[in-house]
Design a protein around this motif. Structure first.
Motif, PDB file in Angstrom:
ATOM      1  N   ALA A 325      69.330   7.976 141.037  1.00 29.54           N
ATOM      2  CA  ALA A 325      69.559   8.577 139.724  1.00 29.54           C
ATOM      3  C   ALA A 325      70.976   8.199 139.300  1.00 29.54           C
ATOM      4  CB  ALA A 325      69.403  10.092 139.793  1.00 29.54           C
ATOM      5  N   VAL A 326      71.097   7.549 138.157  1.00 30.52           N
ATOM      6  CA  VAL A 326      72.386   7.008 137.724  1.00 30.52           C
ATOM      7  C   VAL A 326      72.687   7.459 136.302  1.00 30.52           C
ATOM      8  CG1 VAL A 326      73.745   4.903 137.381  1.00 30.52           C
ATOM      9  CG2 VAL A 326      71.993   4.966 139.160  1.00 30.52           C
ATOM     10  N   ASN A 327      73.869   8.045 136.100  1.00 29.91           N
ATOM     11  CA  ASN A 327      74.358   8.288 134.738  1.00 29.91           C
ATOM     12  C   ASN A 327      75.845   7.969 134.676  1.00 29.91           C
ATOM     13  OD1 ASN A 327      75.724  10.513 135.801  1.00 29.91           O
ATOM     14  ND2 ASN A 327      74.508  12.051 134.726  1.00 29.91           N
ATOM     15  N   ASP A 328      76.485   8.276 133.567  1.00 33.44           N
ATOM     16  CA  ASP A 328      77.883   7.897 133.369  1.00 33.44           C
ATOM     17  C   ASP A 328      78.842   8.642 134.279  1.00 33.44           C
ATOM     18  OD1 ASP A 328      77.145   6.130 131.405  1.00 33.44           O
ATOM     19  OD2 ASP A 328      77.520   7.512 129.744  1.00 33.44           O
ATOM     20  N   VAL A 329      78.369   9.709 134.911  1.00 25.91           N
ATOM     21  CA  VAL A 329      79.236  10.508 135.778  1.00 25.91           C
ATOM     22  C   VAL A 329      79.186  10.020 137.220  1.00 25.91           C
ATOM     23  CG1 VAL A 329      79.852  12.850 136.499  1.00 25.91           C
ATOM     24  CG2 VAL A 329      78.827  12.465 134.252  1.00 25.91           C
ATOM     25  N   GLY A 330      78.034   9.517 137.634  1.00 19.95           N
ATOM     26  CA  GLY A 330      77.928   9.076 139.012  1.00 19.95           C
ATOM     27  C   GLY A 330      76.525   8.657 139.378  1.00 19.95           C
ATOM     28  N   MET A 331      76.270   8.625 140.689  1.00 18.01           N
ATOM     29  CA  MET A 331      74.978   8.176 141.199  1.00 18.01           C
ATOM     30  C   MET A 331      74.602   9.010 142.415  1.00 18.01           C
ATOM     31  SD  MET A 331      73.407   6.237 143.789  1.00 18.01           S
ATOM     32  CE  MET A 331      74.618   5.117 144.481  1.00 18.01           C
ATOM     33  N   ARG A 332      73.330   9.345 142.516  1.00 23.23           N
ATOM     34  CA  ARG A 332      72.790  10.002 143.692  1.00 23.23           C
ATOM     35  C   ARG A 332      71.516   9.260 144.102  1.00 23.23           C
ATOM     36  NH1 ARG A 332      76.977  12.003 143.152  1.00 23.23           N
ATOM     37  NH2 ARG A 332      77.633  14.187 143.294  1.00 23.23           N
ATOM     38  N   ASP A 333      71.208   9.298 145.385  1.00 21.50           N
ATOM     39  CA  ASP A 333      69.974   8.650 145.825  1.00 21.50           C
ATOM     40  C   ASP A 333      69.340   9.454 146.952  1.00 21.50           C
ATOM     41  OD1 ASP A 333      70.596   7.334 148.635  1.00 21.50           O
ATOM     42  OD2 ASP A 333      72.351   6.976 147.383  1.00 21.50           O
ATOM     43  N   VAL A 334      68.061   9.265 147.129  1.00 18.60           N
ATOM     44  CA  VAL A 334      67.328   9.896 148.218  1.00 18.60           C
ATOM     45  C   VAL A 334      66.292   8.886 148.706  1.00 18.60           C
ATOM     46  CG1 VAL A 334      65.678  10.967 146.644  1.00 18.60           C
ATOM     47  CG2 VAL A 334      65.998  11.917 148.922  1.00 18.60           C
ATOM     48  N   SER A 335      66.124   8.821 150.025  1.00 21.13           N
ATOM     49  CA  SER A 335      65.249   7.809 150.613  1.00 21.13           C
ATOM     50  C   SER A 335      64.176   8.449 151.466  1.00 21.13           C
ATOM     51  CB  SER A 335      66.071   6.840 151.480  1.00 21.13           C
ATOM     52  OG  SER A 335      67.044   6.160 150.715  1.00 21.13           O
ATOM     53  N   VAL A 336      63.098   7.723 151.613  1.00 22.32           N
ATOM     54  CA  VAL A 336      62.032   8.147 152.513  1.00 22.32           C
ATOM     55  C   VAL A 336      61.548   6.913 153.273  1.00 22.32           C
ATOM     56  CG1 VAL A 336      60.278   7.881 150.719  1.00 22.32           C
ATOM     57  CG2 VAL A 336      59.806   9.304 152.700  1.00 22.32           C
ATOM     58  N   ASN A 337      61.332   7.095 154.569  1.00 23.93           N
ATOM     59  CA  ASN A 337      60.822   6.024 155.412  1.00 23.93           C
ATOM     60  C   ASN A 337      59.314   6.220 155.547  1.00 23.93           C
ATOM     61  OD1 ASN A 337      60.265   4.127 157.368  1.00 23.93           O
ATOM     62  ND2 ASN A 337      62.127   4.542 158.530  1.00 23.93           N
ATOM     63  N   VAL A 338      58.554   5.298 155.027  1.00 22.20           N
ATOM     64  CA  VAL A 338      57.102   5.450 154.980  1.00 22.20           C
ATOM     65  C   VAL A 338      56.447   4.563 156.031  1.00 22.20           C
ATOM     66  CG1 VAL A 338      55.042   5.259 153.541  1.00 22.20           C
ATOM     67  CG2 VAL A 338      57.211   5.950 152.518  1.00 22.20           C
ATOM     68  N   ALA A 339      55.591   5.170 156.846  1.00 20.97           N
ATOM     69  CA  ALA A 339      54.837   4.431 157.855  1.00 20.97           C
ATOM     70  C   ALA A 339      53.359   4.734 157.699  1.00 20.97           C
ATOM     71  CB  ALA A 339      55.324   4.806 159.253  1.00 20.97           C
ATOM     72  N   LEU A 340      52.519   3.784 158.035  1.00 21.07           N
ATOM     73  CA  LEU A 340      51.076   3.927 157.890  1.00 21.07           C
ATOM     74  C   LEU A 340      50.432   4.014 159.278  1.00 21.07           C
ATOM     75  CD1 LEU A 340      48.710   3.836 155.792  1.00 21.07           C
ATOM     76  CD2 LEU A 340      48.593   1.394 156.241  1.00 21.07           C
ATOM     77  N   ALA A 341      49.531   4.973 159.445  1.00 24.78           N
ATOM     78  CA  ALA A 341      48.836   5.130 160.723  1.00 24.78           C
ATOM     79  C   ALA A 341      47.443   5.663 160.466  1.00 24.78           C
ATOM     80  CB  ALA A 341      49.617   6.076 161.638  1.00 24.78           C
ATOM     81  N   GLY A 342      46.610   5.659 161.500  1.00 27.45           N
ATOM     82  CA  GLY A 342      45.251   6.162 161.341  1.00 27.45           C
ATOM     83  C   GLY A 342      44.806   6.926 162.564  1.00 27.45           C
ATOM     84  N   SER A 343      43.968   7.945 162.348  1.00 28.51           N
ATOM     85  CA  SER A 343      43.487   8.765 163.462  1.00 28.51           C
ATOM     86  C   SER A 343      42.315   9.601 162.982  1.00 28.51           C
ATOM     87  CB  SER A 343      44.608   9.665 163.982  1.00 28.51           C
ATOM     88  OG  SER A 343      44.104  10.612 164.892  1.00 28.51           O
TER      89      SER A 343
END
Length: 416
Positions: A325-343
């Motif tokens: 998220a970016v605006n004239d005041v600054g920037m913030r970010d959030v991440s997620v690590n996505v993995a695929l599996a089956g069961s």
């Protein structure tokens, strides 16, 4: 006869040291510095014939309009250079680059619109820089970053509408700054300047005259009076949207992430995707209202509302997904690590492998479920993709159930 020859010989030795253009008057100061006084002489260019050991050169109040790369080649030892009240509009790159002994530079009251800021990199001993009353409309963020000894900086009475955050960083000796009488646009791009002036020990001369010209609601107010609520740094939250809708048939697993942002002005949403095979940056939506894809990244569909969908999600798409998220005041970010599996029973298997894991109250994640913001540790989402098959009692035919998904959060923090 011999005394005369001695005098002539002495004059021959001193002649080059005291060389002085006819338009100037030259003298030696008590401290041994050589002064070349060339002010108020109606000069149209820097005069030739100056002594190489001139340390003070005064060229103020002439009609000089251009400074070239070789204008000061004859005075490499100059320490004070006064060029105010001329008509200088052009300064070629390299004009000041070799004047490494320069301590005082006055270019005020000229017509300078563009300046070779890279020349200042060599002037680490510069203490006073006057560029006021020119036509400067912008400054590079690092224009002054090499001036460790700079004490006084004059930028007032120019055409500056904004200043990049950090413009006055790395100036440990700065004690006086003049930036008044510039037509500042007091958008949130200059909000940092308000905070900087509140916390700095630098004397910002005539701060009350550092006024906003725009926007209209702030016209006439001091930059230091920009209301705090007009400029709020971004916050961001990442939400998983499931395609578990039993009324809709899907051709494959679609992973959908939704990025919610807040701040003033409203932040722009950008995405960064890092998988084992590629790195992708998407700066804004690539899906138009009519459904057409604007860019070539058809694999990742980004919508205006902050949602990103990855149809037919596969092992190749595993990786880190970051919302910024970016605006004239600054920037913030959030991440997620996505993995695929089956069961057959993914939630039970995951809990058995990791007792700390949670499957969100023992239920699947339906549309709008959010990551637990109170969790700690790695940001990890495991998406289970498991087509189920069963045989009919009548003929043993195989019945393919459409893919379904389950989200499990392992101690994640997905808001910022």
């Amino acid at each position: 006869m011999r005394p005369l020859l001695c005098c002539l010989g002495l004059a021959a030795l001193l002649g080059p040291c005291l060389a002085c253009p006819s338009a100037c008057s030259c003298s030696t100061k008590k401290n041994g510095r050589l002064l070349a006084e060339c002010a108020y002489k109606d000069l149209q260019e820097v005069p030739e014939g100056l002594s190489s050991n001139v340390t003070i050169l005064t060229l103020s109040a002439n009609r000089i309009s251009r400074l070239g790369q070789g204008s000061f080649a004859e005075v490499p030892e100059v320490q004070s250079l006064w060029l105010g009240y001329n008509q200088i509009g052009v300064v070629e790159p390299g004009t000041f680059a070799l004047l490494v002994h320069l301590k005082n530079l006055d270019l005020s009251h000229n017509k300078i619109t563009d300046f070779p800021w890279q020349d200042l990199r060599n002037l680490s001993g510069l203490q006073i820089l006057k560029m006021n009353n020119n036509r400067l409309a912008g400054l590079p963020r690092d224009a002054f970053h090499f001036l460790k000894d700079l004490r006084s900086l004059w930028l007032n009475d120019n055409e500056l509408t904004t200043l990049a955050e950090g413009t006055f960083d790395n100036l440990p000796s700065l004690s006086q700054l003049q930036i008044f009488n510039n037509p500042f646009n007091c958008s949130c791009k200059v909000f940092w300047l308000k905070k900087w002036t509140e916390n700095t020990s630098v004397s910002v001369t005539k701060g009350g005259s550092t006024l906003c010209v725009a926007p209209s609601r702030l016209k006439g107010r001091a930059v230091t009076d920009i209301p705090d609520h007009h400029c709020v740094a971004p916050s961001v939250q990442l939400t998983y949207l499931s395609n578990l809708d039993n009324t809709i048939m899907y051709d494959g697993l679609t992973l959908t992430l939704h990025c919610s942002v807040a701040g003033s002005p409203l932040p722009e949403i950008r995405w960064k995707i890092q998988t084992s095979g590629r790195r992708v940056e998407i700066n804004g939506p690539n899906v138009a209202r009519d459904g057409n894809i604007k860019q070539s990244q058809e694999r990742f569909l980004v919508f205006k509302n902050g949602t990103m969908a990855i149809p037919n999600f596969s092992k190749e798409d595993e990786g880190i997904y970051t919302c910024l998220a970016v605006n004239d005041v600054g920037m913030r970010d959030v991440s997620v690590n996505v993995a695929l599996a089956g069961s057959e029973n993914p939630a039970e298997d995951l809990l058995r492998d990791d007792p700390q894991a949670s499957h969100l109250g023992g239920r699947n994640c339906y549309k709008g479920d959010e990551m637990d913001p109170s969790g700690v540790g790695e940001k990890l989402v495991i998406v289970y993709h498991m087509p189920r098959e069963s045989k009919s009692r009548a003929g043993g035919a195989v019945l393919q159930v459409h893919p379904w998904t389950l989200l499990l959060a392992l101690g994640i923090v997905l808001c910022c």
